[in-house]
Design a protein around this motif. Structure first.
Motif: not given
Length: 320
Positions: A105-109, A181-192
């Motif tokens: 799936v795509l991210d929010s951007k 899991y909880n990978m939204s931080e990776v996608f939205e903020r590029q937080n590794p």
């Protein structure tokens, strides 16, 4: 049962290159056949990745196979290890970038995300491509190493697989399967390091999600020379009030208990589970057999049962 040799496997991959619109029977780069592991983007099939010469290339098939992104990994100083010339079965791992997988799936951007392995560093990377496929702008197609706190040169990271909803990832660390899991931080903020990690299954390899995210199939170590295929009911794992439900192929196909099984794969609707086995008839052959099982779900007990797929009652046509 469908039997396939290594040569046939490579031939099948090469034929897919042609079938998906690459035209004549030639390779992308220099007329050789060293491209490996083509992966279509599940959202936009015009985007495809493949491995070549220790690198990963992401191309736009809709624009004359224009290279969108070239990913270069650190190598250990060896040559290419992309093809076996004989007919033996061996795991082939290059020193460069391998195992690219697309997030479903795509991210929010509206960006396309992917992951890949760098074996020399023993790290999993995640990256993205902008929706317009333009990587010429600063930070428009970035990638970075995931901080898993599990990096070790003695315990390999392998087989990263996105969950169908794109919010989780499973991978092998040595002989165990881990869950991110909880990978939204990776996608939205590029937080590794903005996700949680837990050990999911012990003594297992080659994890595979079912399309509805209900099950994870995997190769399991039975303690004997013959491996089995295990299935975790992922819903039961999420439901922490009860013990997770595990199944294994051998409990249903008892006559095949002594046969080595590996590399499970689900049908797109999750009703069939296929896996490789050592030859069922002539064990001296170097080919592998493909066994297909039907997954029967009991809505009352919420359990499953596996039965061998029957061609007489087939829902897949021309599978032979």
């Amino acid at each position: 049962m469908y039997r396939i040799s290594n040569y046939a496997m490579y031939t099948l991959i090469f034929s897919l290159f042609i079938a998906f619109g690459f035209g004549s029977a030639k390779a992308f780069k220099d007329g050789t056949l060293h491209e490996r592991h083509p992966q279509m983007n599940p959202i936009n099939p015009s985007i495809m990745s493949y491995e070549y010469n220790n690198k990963i290339y992401i191309v736009d098939r809709g624009n004359n196979n224009r290279v969108i992104k070239e990913i270069v990994c650190i190598t250990r100083g060896g040559g290419e290890a992309f093809f076996e010339t004989d007919d033996t079965e061996r795991e082939i791992i290059s020193d460069g970038c391998i195992s690219l997988g697309w997030r479903p799936v795509l991210d929010s951007k509206n960006r396309y995300w992917y992951s890949f392995l760098s074996p020399a560093e023993n790290r999993i990377y995640a990256g993205y491509i902008e929706r317009d496929l333009n990587c010429n702008r600063d930070s428009s197609c970035d990638y970075f190493s995931l901080d898993l706190a599990t990096h070790s040169q003695t315990v390999n990271l392998l087989n990263p697989k996105w969950s169908p909803d794109g919010q989780m990832m499973i991978f092998n660390r040595g002989s165990n399967i881990y869950l991110l899991y909880n990978m939204s931080e990776v996608f939205e903020r590029q937080n590794p390091s903005g996700f949680n990690i837990t050990r999911l299954i012990q003594n297992a390899a080659f994890p595979a999600w079912s399309s509805d995210q209900r099950f994870i199939a995997y190769e399991m170590d039975t303690g004997s020379s013959a491996t089995d295929i295990g299935i975790l009911d992922f819903n039961s794992f999420v439901d922490q009030e009860h013990e997770p439900k595990f199944y294994r192929v051998n409990q249903f196909l008892t006559r095949d208990a002594s046969i080595e099984k590996t590399k499970p794969a689900w049908s797109s609707d999750g009703s069939l589970l296929a896996f490789l086995t050592t030859p069922l008839v002539d064990a001296s052959e170097s080919s592998w057999d493909v066994v297909i099982t039907r997954v029967i779900r009991d809505d009352e007990t919420d359990n499953i049962e596996l039965v061998r797929y029957s061609r007489e009652n087939r829902e897949i046509t021309r599978f032979r």
